[in-house]
Motif scaffolding. Structure first.
Motif, PDB file in Angstrom:
ATOM      1  N   GLU A  26     -66.163  -2.757  32.563  1.00 60.98           N
ATOM      2  CA  GLU A  26     -66.126  -2.417  33.985  1.00 60.98           C
ATOM      3  C   GLU A  26     -67.274  -1.482  34.342  1.00 60.98           C
ATOM      4  O   GLU A  26     -67.925  -1.648  35.381  1.00 60.98           O
ATOM      5  N   VAL A  27     -67.513  -0.507  33.484  1.00 60.47           N
ATOM      6  CA  VAL A  27     -68.599   0.442  33.732  1.00 60.47           C
ATOM      7  C   VAL A  27     -69.941  -0.286  33.759  1.00 60.47           C
ATOM      8  O   VAL A  27     -70.774  -0.055  34.639  1.00 60.47           O
ATOM      9  N   THR A  28     -70.130  -1.195  32.807  1.00 54.93           N
ATOM     10  CA  THR A  28     -71.375  -1.970  32.768  1.00 54.93           C
ATOM     11  C   THR A  28     -71.534  -2.791  34.045  1.00 54.93           C
ATOM     12  O   THR A  28     -72.615  -2.838  34.630  1.00 54.93           O
ATOM     13  N   SER A  29     -70.454  -3.404  34.484  1.00 51.84           N
ATOM     14  CA  SER A  29     -70.496  -4.200  35.707  1.00 51.84           C
ATOM     15  C   SER A  29     -70.825  -3.317  36.917  1.00 51.84           C
ATOM     16  O   SER A  29     -71.662  -3.677  37.755  1.00 51.84           O
ATOM     17  N   LYS A  31     -72.383  -0.459  36.885  1.00 51.81           N
ATOM     18  CA  LYS A  31     -73.778  -0.009  36.772  1.00 51.81           C
ATOM     19  C   LYS A  31     -74.724  -1.086  37.284  1.00 51.81           C
ATOM     20  O   LYS A  31     -75.721  -0.783  37.939  1.00 51.81           O
ATOM     21  N   GLY A  32     -74.407  -2.338  36.983  1.00 54.33           N
ATOM     22  CA  GLY A  32     -75.218  -3.441  37.486  1.00 54.33           C
ATOM     23  C   GLY A  32     -75.194  -3.509  39.000  1.00 54.33           C
ATOM     24  O   GLY A  32     -76.223  -3.713  39.642  1.00 54.33           O
ATOM     25  N   GLU A  33     -74.013  -3.322  39.579  1.00 58.52           N
ATOM     26  CA  GLU A  33     -73.892  -3.334  41.037  1.00 58.52           C
ATOM     27  C   GLU A  33     -74.672  -2.179  41.663  1.00 58.52           C
ATOM     28  O   GLU A  33     -75.356  -2.352  42.672  1.00 58.52           O
ATOM     29  N   LEU A  37     -77.737  -2.404  44.262  1.00 54.39           N
ATOM     30  CA  LEU A  37     -77.723  -1.699  45.547  1.00 54.39           C
ATOM     31  C   LEU A  37     -78.935  -0.784  45.686  1.00 54.39           C
ATOM     32  O   LEU A  37     -79.522  -0.673  46.768  1.00 54.39           O
ATOM     33  N   LYS A  38     -79.324  -0.141  44.593  1.00 49.35           N
ATOM     34  CA  LYS A  38     -80.515   0.710  44.633  1.00 49.35           C
ATOM     35  C   LYS A  38     -81.752  -0.120  44.946  1.00 49.35           C
ATOM     36  O   LYS A  38     -82.613   0.303  45.721  1.00 49.35           O
ATOM     37  N   ARG A  39     -81.834  -1.307  44.337  1.00 50.46           N
ATOM     38  CA  ARG A  39     -82.985  -2.181  44.614  1.00 50.46           C
ATOM     39  C   ARG A  39     -82.998  -2.606  46.081  1.00 50.46           C
ATOM     40  O   ARG A  39     -84.050  -2.611  46.724  1.00 50.46           O
ATOM     41  N   SER A  40     -81.829  -2.952  46.592  1.00 51.54           N
ATOM     42  CA  SER A  40     -81.747  -3.364  48.002  1.00 51.54           C
ATOM     43  C   SER A  40     -82.145  -2.221  48.928  1.00 51.54           C
ATOM     44  O   SER A  40     -82.871  -2.421  49.908  1.00 51.54           O
ATOM     45  N   LEU A  41     -81.661  -1.032  48.607  1.00 53.23           N
ATOM     46  CA  LEU A  41     -82.020   0.138  49.412  1.00 53.23           C
ATOM     47  C   LEU A  41     -83.520   0.394  49.346  1.00 53.23           C
ATOM     48  O   LEU A  41     -84.158   0.659  50.362  1.00 53.23           O
TER      49      LEU A  41
END
Length: 98
Positions: A26-29, A31-33, A37-41
């Motif tokens: 879950e943590v890995t998932s 972190k991916g999200e 989101l950081k890339r989109s921002l």
């Protein structure tokens, strides 16, 4: 009796390990999200920055092709900067493990 207690302890430890593995996934998932989101921002901030810079210095009739080229170049620079940061973080994690 000691053997049964030991088997119970082993079963409990196995259950805890499975829970930790699930949580790790879950943590890995997540972190991916967060990374996405950081890339989109970053992408949106880059677009806003380039458009603001261009609109600030342009006459009413702005050259949209030039603006698009600058936007693409700025995005490429931001992508490269992000890749560099990711590699630096990866290297730091690897060096911490060893």
């Amino acid at each position: 009796q000691n053997e049964k207690e030991l088997q119970n302890v082993v079963k409990q430890q196995e259950a805890k390990m499975l829970q930790l593995i699930d949580k790790s996934g879950e943590v890995t998932s997540l972190k991916g999200e967060v990374s996405q989101l950081k890339r989109s921002l970053q992408h949106a901030e880059t677009e806003a920055k380039v458009l603001w810079e261009e609109m600030r210095g342009q006459q009413p009739k702005a050259d949209t092709t030039y603006i698009q080229e600058r936007l693409l170049l700025r995005q490429e620079v931001d992508k490269l900067r992000l890749l560099l940061l990711e590699k630096e973080e990866e290297n730091l994690l690897l060096s911490n493990k060893h």
